[in-house]
Design an enzyme around this catalytic site. Structure first.
Site, PDB file in Angstrom:
ATOM      1  N   THR A 145      25.711  40.457  23.150  1.00 60.41           N
ATOM      2  CA  THR A 145      26.659  41.008  22.177  1.00 60.41           C
ATOM      3  C   THR A 145      25.982  42.172  21.468  1.00 60.41           C
ATOM      4  O   THR A 145      24.902  42.008  20.903  1.00 60.41           O
ATOM      5  CB  THR A 145      27.042  39.933  21.148  1.00 60.41           C
ATOM      6  OG1 THR A 145      27.608  38.829  21.846  1.00 60.41           O
ATOM      7  CG2 THR A 145      28.050  40.484  20.148  1.00 60.41           C
ATOM      8  N   LYS A 232      34.533  41.984  22.371  1.00 64.37           N
ATOM      9  CA  LYS A 232      33.655  40.842  22.111  1.00 64.37           C
ATOM     10  C   LYS A 232      33.429  40.647  20.616  1.00 64.37           C
ATOM     11  O   LYS A 232      33.568  39.550  20.066  1.00 64.37           O
ATOM     12  CB  LYS A 232      32.305  41.039  22.810  1.00 64.37           C
ATOM     13  CG  LYS A 232      31.249  40.017  22.432  1.00 64.37           C
ATOM     14  CD  LYS A 232      31.622  38.600  22.818  1.00 64.37           C
ATOM     15  CE  LYS A 232      30.657  37.573  22.271  1.00 64.37           C
ATOM     16  NZ  LYS A 232      31.040  36.181  22.625  1.00 64.37           N
ATOM     17  N   CYS A 290      27.385  33.418  16.124  1.00 60.91           N
ATOM     18  CA  CYS A 290      28.429  34.342  16.600  1.00 60.91           C
ATOM     19  C   CYS A 290      29.179  34.935  15.416  1.00 60.91           C
ATOM     20  O   CYS A 290      29.095  36.119  15.126  1.00 60.91           O
ATOM     21  CB  CYS A 290      29.421  33.599  17.494  1.00 60.91           C
ATOM     22  SG  CYS A 290      28.656  32.744  18.846  1.00 60.91           S
TER      23      CYS A 290
HETATM   24  N1  SAJ Z   1      34.710  26.652  11.076  1.00 63.97           N
HETATM   25  C1  SAJ Z   1      35.523  26.483   9.955  1.00 63.97           C
HETATM   26  N2  SAJ Z   1      36.865  26.334  10.128  1.00 63.97           N
HETATM   27  C2  SAJ Z   1      37.427  26.366  11.382  1.00 63.97           C
HETATM   28  C3  SAJ Z   1      36.595  26.564  12.512  1.00 63.97           C
HETATM   29  C4  SAJ Z   1      35.229  26.698  12.329  1.00 63.97           C
HETATM   30  O1  SAJ Z   1      35.037  26.441   8.819  1.00 63.97           O
HETATM   31  O2  SAJ Z   1      38.647  26.207  11.486  1.00 63.97           O
HETATM   32  C5  SAJ Z   1      33.272  26.838  10.886  1.00 63.97           C
HETATM   33  C6  SAJ Z   1      32.443  25.780  11.607  1.00 63.97           C
HETATM   34  O3  SAJ Z   1      32.201  24.679  10.749  1.00 63.97           O
HETATM   35  C7  SAJ Z   1      31.162  26.541  11.907  1.00 63.97           C
HETATM   36  C8  SAJ Z   1      31.627  27.986  12.086  1.00 63.97           C
HETATM   37  O4  SAJ Z   1      32.922  28.077  11.466  1.00 63.97           O
HETATM   38  O5  SAJ Z   1      30.286  26.487  10.803  1.00 63.97           O
HETATM   39  C9  SAJ Z   1      31.728  28.464  13.523  1.00 63.97           C
HETATM   40  O6  SAJ Z   1      32.490  27.513  14.219  1.00 63.97           O
HETATM   41  P1  SAJ Z   1      33.104  27.879  15.701  1.00 63.97           P
HETATM   42  O7  SAJ Z   1      34.002  26.755  16.051  1.00 63.97           O
HETATM   43  O8  SAJ Z   1      33.637  29.246  15.688  1.00 63.97           O
HETATM   44  O9  SAJ Z   1      31.843  27.757  16.672  1.00 63.97           O
HETATM   45  P2  SAJ Z   1      30.884  28.905  17.210  1.00 63.97           P
HETATM   46  O10 SAJ Z   1      30.246  29.652  16.114  1.00 63.97           O
HETATM   47  O11 SAJ Z   1      30.010  28.248  18.218  1.00 63.97           O
HETATM   48  O12 SAJ Z   1      31.890  29.929  17.948  1.00 63.97           O
HETATM   49  C10 SAJ Z   1      31.943  29.950  19.356  1.00 63.97           C
HETATM   50  C11 SAJ Z   1      32.363  31.353  19.750  1.00 63.97           C
HETATM   51  N3  SAJ Z   1      32.221  31.467  21.174  1.00 63.97           N
HETATM   52  C12 SAJ Z   1      31.572  32.556  21.690  1.00 63.97           C
HETATM   53  O13 SAJ Z   1      31.122  33.442  20.999  1.00 63.97           O
HETATM   54  C13 SAJ Z   1      31.484  32.584  23.167  1.00 63.97           C
HETATM   55  C14 SAJ Z   1      33.801  31.619  19.362  1.00 63.97           C
HETATM   56  O14 SAJ Z   1      34.232  32.860  19.969  1.00 63.97           O
HETATM   57  C15 SAJ Z   1      34.705  30.522  19.860  1.00 63.97           C
HETATM   58  O15 SAJ Z   1      36.028  30.783  19.403  1.00 63.97           O
HETATM   59  C16 SAJ Z   1      34.227  29.201  19.261  1.00 63.97           C
HETATM   60  O16 SAJ Z   1      32.891  28.971  19.776  1.00 63.97           O
HETATM   61  C17 SAJ Z   1      35.125  28.049  19.705  1.00 63.97           C
HETATM   62  O17 SAJ Z   1      36.359  28.269  19.683  1.00 63.97           O
HETATM   63  O18 SAJ Z   1      34.576  26.972  19.982  1.00 63.97           O
END
Ligand code: SAJ
Length: 477
Positions: A145, A232, A290
């Site tokens: 990225t 991205k 991310c």
């Molecule tokens: N979170 C919230 N509220 C939500 C969703 C998440 O507070 O509704 C918080 C989580 O607790 C965490 C953070 O946000 O602290 C990130 O959570 P995430 O579910 O986005 O997980 P990540 O950071 O692993 O994001 C990844 C990303 N994938 C890639 O970059 C390939 C993101 O693009 C995906 O959308 C996400 O996973 C996913 O959907 O699982």
């Protein structure tokens, strides 16, 4: 369209030998999937012999994955392609010369989250190594990225400087951002659509040839290299924005005495043709590697590439920057809820014992990168509280003692604060927790909507919850 590059590629023939630079959680699954595709002959994994990662070379050549955690199918596939002689790992970058295509999957963290300047040093080193041994007609693809403008800018300049070749004339250059997620690395590469963007049409076509064979249900989405970089960073910036909108709504609901989860369910009920709301979940904050940085890459891209100065209505700040500030505010709000809860029982954070439940940045994971619990922990310590951390998944974290002893963590706690929605915290027993705390009116602060407010209020707790304007000023039993 460069006829010269087109004729070089035609003379070279189909991609057979592939190099993957950076044996991490992006490079390793990519390499074994390329190695398993019958369209290709062999794959070389390039790993620099650094103190932290040099051990991976021998480990991978034994068919063992250095990646932590469960990755379904990865170890078997790695063993298969190593045994078949279709994948080998090396630290000798001169072997790049024999590759028809080279991908770089090197992480690009921020030096420190405060100044938001990306640390491209590892990527730059990888580009120099590849450039030094680049053969005419090779396709180079960045998977990391990066700030929009990097592929056609810095990366192109380094590769041309080191190789003496001209991108778009004598070699192909593209960006194909990774969309991997820990725990589903192979599945995501095979099943997610793949954004593929070349600096020119020949480069895009060559990059499509590289990625098409590893996709099962995923489709190729071709575009320019810069559009791929913007896609991205923006796909994560949009998620960060959606979470920030839910967090801002939660703060408003607290102020208006309303339960944000009722409102969320109400909004979510609006369905129908062409109607989307996609409201996400408010919480104690946003962590991970991310969402905490990609919005800033996007902003920087607009500033670096934006030829005219940026125009926002009435000089307003970019919405993505505001979203970051709201999400970064949530741990502060958790401090506020804790202090307010203690105040209701005549206590201050100074000298208070706080049981912090959850250190991982995401539920049911040991991943602690940029955990929102850390600023909370620092603020409470600064205020003179003793904070004990419990997390069933996290082993160790620099400077923090992470306990797996739930009851021990709760002993004598004045406040119990839920930061991560681990399934272990989904059925907490208020009577038992009150007994363990030994307090007449312990405080419970729920950052992930995992406890039943009424059950804890009935047990004599002082309850505070993100978005729970309907409960946060309840009478104390
Ligand atoms: N979170 C919230 N509220 C939500 C969703 C998440 O507070 O509704 C918080 C989580 O607790 C965490 C953070 O946000 O602290 C990130 O959570 P995430 O579910 O986005 O997980 P990540 O950071 O692993 O994001 C990844 C990303 N994938 C890639 O970059 C390939 C993101 O693009 C995906 O959308 C996400 O996973 C996913 O959907 O699982």
């Amino acid at each position: 369209m460069s006829d010269r590059l087109q004729s070089i590629i035609r003379a070279k023939g189909p991609i057979k030998k592939i190099g993957v630079v950076g044996m991490g959680y992006v490079g390793i699954p990519a390499a074994v999937l390329f190695a398993d595709a019958p369209e290709f002959e062999s794959v070389l994994g390039f790993q620099r012999v650094s103190a932290s990662s040099g051990y991976k070379v021998d480990m991978l050549n034994r068919g063992e994955s250095p990646l932590k955690g469960e990755e379904p199918g990865l170890e078997e596939l790695l063993g298969k392609v190593v045994a078949a002689g279709r994948f080998r790992c090396t630290s000798d970058f001169s072997e790049v010369t024999a590759c028809d295509a080279v991908t770089l999957a090197i992480q690009t963290p921020f030096k420190n989250p405060k100044d938001l300047i990306p640390n491209f040093s590892a990527l730059t080193e990888g580009l120099r190594q590849v450039g030094r041994h680049l053969a005419e007609g090779t396709l180079v693809v960045l998977e990391s990225t990066v700030t929009p403008g990097t592929t056609a800018g810095m990366a192109r300049e380094i590769l041309e400087e080191e190789s003496g070749l001209v991108a778009g004339e004598e070699f192909c250059l593209a960006h194909a951002p990774e969309r991997v997620m820990v725990g589903r690395l192979l599945r995501n590469i095979r099943e997610h659509d793949r954004i593929v963007g070349g600096i020119d049409e020949v480069s895009t076509a060559r990059a499509v040839e590289l990625y098409q064979p590893v996709l099962t249900t995923g489709k190729i989405v071709p575009m320019t290299a810069t559009a791929a970089e913007v896609t991205k960073t923006a796909e994560n910036a949009f998620r960060d924005l959606q979470i920030a909108a839910a967090n801002q709504l939660a703060l408003h609901c607290e102020a208006m005495g309303v339960n944000v989860y009722d409102v969320r369910a109400g909004i979510d009920s609006l369905k129908g043709e062409g109607i989307t709301r996609a409201i996400l979940w408010p919480g104690a904050g946003v962590g991970g590697h991310c969402l905490t940085k990609d919005s800033w890459h996007l902003e920087r891209g607009a500033q670096v590439l934006g030829r005219a100065s940026l125009w926002y209505p009435h000089g307003a700040e970019s919405i993505f920057g505001v979203a970051r500030k709201i999400n970064e505010f949530m741990p502060e709000h958790m401090v506020h809820l804790t202090v307010e809860g203690l105040k209701r029982v005549g206590k201050s954070p100074k000298g208070a014992k706080i049981a912090l439940l959850g250190w991982a940045f995401i539920q049911n994971s040991d991943d602690t990168r940029n955990t929102p619990a850390e600023p909370y922990f620092a603020a409470l310590r600064e205020a003179g509280a003793e904070v004990r951390v419990h997390d069933p998944f996290v082993g160790k974290y620099p400077g923090i003692v992470v306990s797996h002893d739930f009851e021990g963590t709760l002993a004598g706690a004045d406040a119990i604060v839920v930061f991560t929605g681990h399934h272990h915290y989904a059925s907490l027993d208020p009577a038992r927790m009150k007994e363990l705390s030994g307090r007449e009116h312990p405080v419970i602060v729920d950052g992930r909507n995992v406890v039943d407010p009424d059950a804890f209020i009935r047990a004599g707790f002082v309850y505070k919850g993100i978005g729970r304007g309907d409960k946060n000023n309840h009478p104390i039993r």
